[in-house]
Design a protein around this motif. Structure first.
Motif, PDB file in Angstrom:
ATOM      1  N   ARG A   1      30.549  33.043 -24.080  1.00  0.00           N
ATOM      2  CA  ARG A   1      31.390  32.677 -22.940  1.00  0.00           C
ATOM      3  C   ARG A   1      30.548  32.293 -21.713  1.00  0.00           C
ATOM      4  N   GLY A   2      30.893  31.150 -21.144  1.00  0.00           N
ATOM      5  CA  GLY A   2      30.226  30.680 -19.942  1.00  0.00           C
ATOM      6  C   GLY A   2      28.883  30.001 -20.183  1.00  0.00           C
ATOM      7  N   ILE A   3      28.417  29.990 -21.439  1.00  0.00           N
ATOM      8  CA  ILE A   3      27.110  29.379 -21.734  1.00  0.00           C
ATOM      9  C   ILE A   3      27.228  28.300 -22.801  1.00  0.00           C
ATOM     10  N   GLY A   4      27.599  28.705 -23.993  1.00  0.00           N
ATOM     11  CA  GLY A   4      27.646  27.742 -25.085  1.00  0.00           C
ATOM     12  C   GLY A   4      27.912  28.426 -26.399  1.00  0.00           C
ATOM     13  N   TYR A   5      26.947  28.348 -27.334  1.00  0.00           N
ATOM     14  CA  TYR A   5      27.185  28.861 -28.675  1.00  0.00           C
ATOM     15  C   TYR A   5      25.930  29.536 -29.233  1.00  0.00           C
ATOM     16  N   ARG A   6      26.163  30.343 -30.285  1.00  0.00           N
ATOM     17  CA  ARG A   6      25.067  31.062 -30.943  1.00  0.00           C
ATOM     18  C   ARG A   6      25.327  31.027 -32.456  1.00  0.00           C
ATOM     19  N   LEU A   7      24.244  30.848 -33.223  1.00  0.00           N
ATOM     20  CA  LEU A   7      24.346  30.885 -34.683  1.00  0.00           C
ATOM     21  C   LEU A   7      23.660  32.154 -35.175  1.00  0.00           C
ATOM     22  N   VAL A   8      24.371  32.969 -35.948  1.00  0.00           N
ATOM     23  CA  VAL A   8      23.820  34.258 -36.394  1.00  0.00           C
ATOM     24  C   VAL A   8      24.015  34.420 -37.905  1.00  0.00           C
ATOM     25  N   ASP A   9      23.271  35.353 -38.463  1.00  0.00           N
ATOM     26  CA  ASP A   9      23.463  35.769 -39.842  1.00  0.00           C
ATOM     27  C   ASP A   9      24.579  36.818 -39.845  1.00  0.00           C
ATOM     28  N   ASP A  10      25.744  36.440 -40.361  1.00  0.00           N
ATOM     29  CA  ASP A  10      26.904  37.343 -40.304  1.00  0.00           C
ATOM     30  C   ASP A  10      27.253  37.907 -41.685  1.00  0.00           C
ATOM     31  N   ARG A  11      26.331  37.869 -42.616  1.00  0.00           N
ATOM     32  CA  ARG A  11      26.665  38.276 -43.978  1.00  0.00           C
ATOM     33  C   ARG A  11      27.171  39.718 -44.079  1.00  0.00           C
ATOM     34  N   GLU A  12      26.618  40.576 -43.214  1.00  0.00           N
ATOM     35  CA  GLU A  12      27.065  41.961 -43.285  1.00  0.00           C
ATOM     36  C   GLU A  12      28.509  42.127 -42.849  1.00  0.00           C
ATOM     37  N   HIS A  13      29.027  41.044 -42.162  1.00  0.00           N
ATOM     38  CA  HIS A  13      30.423  41.103 -41.724  1.00  0.00           C
ATOM     39  C   HIS A  13      31.316  40.209 -42.562  1.00  0.00           C
ATOM     40  N   GLY A  14      30.714  39.509 -43.549  1.00  0.00           N
ATOM     41  CA  GLY A  14      31.480  38.566 -44.353  1.00  0.00           C
ATOM     42  C   GLY A  14      32.396  39.258 -45.342  1.00  0.00           C
TER      43      GLY A  14
END
Length: 226
Positions: free
Chosen positions: A213-226
């Motif tokens: 929010r207020g900046i842009g975007y981020r790409l993360v490894d979300d496998r543990e939440h998949g």
């Protein structure tokens, strides 16, 4: 094998195109720095032949930006600026070789061959964030081994996010990276990110492309939440 020639002298650019094509290369031309930067980012080139005194964005800045982004394509600087300080600056910003105008065409071709040989031993970079991978040279995206078809703009946006994995990347940075000639409207980024979420996240029931929010975007490894 493709070569990108970034040269604002149209007659010289055409001569290089004719000569290098006769040598068996596939040659693309750009006549200003911004166009050259965009093409170097989106194309698979064996070598970039780069003038320094370019309109829009000079060769030093083009070279430095490509190296900051992790683009390892060999760069041969071809320029009328032949002072030792000019050569040192070009090499320090990431150029691999330097040839001053007027130049020997025979020497130019020999140096291009040398750069191609040197680069052949280096594997093309593959960016990986979790099970999402980007083959930068081939411009291929995969998630969990499955190929994901992306447009050149979409690939450029995702590439920058992958290079800065885990970090917040501003809309302005993404805009400049993917739209160097038309970097004005942040809605362009929002629209591409929306499509990317459908292709690389929603299609795989994932949430790796996050809004900061207020900046842009981020790409993360979300496998543990998949």
């Amino acid at each position: 094998m493709r070569i990108l020639v970034v040269e604002d002298e149209v007659d010289l650019a055409r001569t290089l195109h004719t000569g290098l094509t006769a040598e068996g290369y596939s040659v693309d031309l750009a006549h200003d720095g911004r166009q050259g930067l965009w093409m170097a980012r989106t194309g698979e080139y064996a070598v970039v032949v780069l003038d320094l005194m370019l309109p829009g964005l000079n060769g030093y800045k083009v070279c430095a930006q490509l190296r900051r982004e992790g683009n390892a394509t060999p760069i041969l600087v071809l320029t009328a600026k032949d002072g030792e300080w000019d050569q040192a600056e070009a090499l320090d910003t990431g150029a691999d070789d330097y040839l001053a105008k007027p130049f020997s065409y025979l020497v130019l071709v020999a140096r291009l061959r040398a750069l191609v040989r040197r680069a052949a031993a280096v594997a093309p970079p593959v960016l990986a964030v979790g099970d999402l991978s980007l083959d930068v040279a081939a411009r291929i995206c995969r998630r969990a081994g499955a190929r994901v078809d992306l447009t050149p703009r979409e690939f450029s946006v995702l590439e920058l996010l992958a290079r800065r994995a885990g970090q917040a990347v501003s809309k302005a940075d993404l805009l400049y990276h993917a739209w160097p000639d038309d970097a004005l409207d942040p809605n362009l980024v929002e629209a591409r990110v929306s499509v990317l979420r459908k292709k690389v996240d929603a299609a795989f029931s994932r949430q790796s492309l996050q809004t900061v929010r207020g900046i842009g975007y981020r790409l993360v490894d979300d496998r543990e939440h998949g």
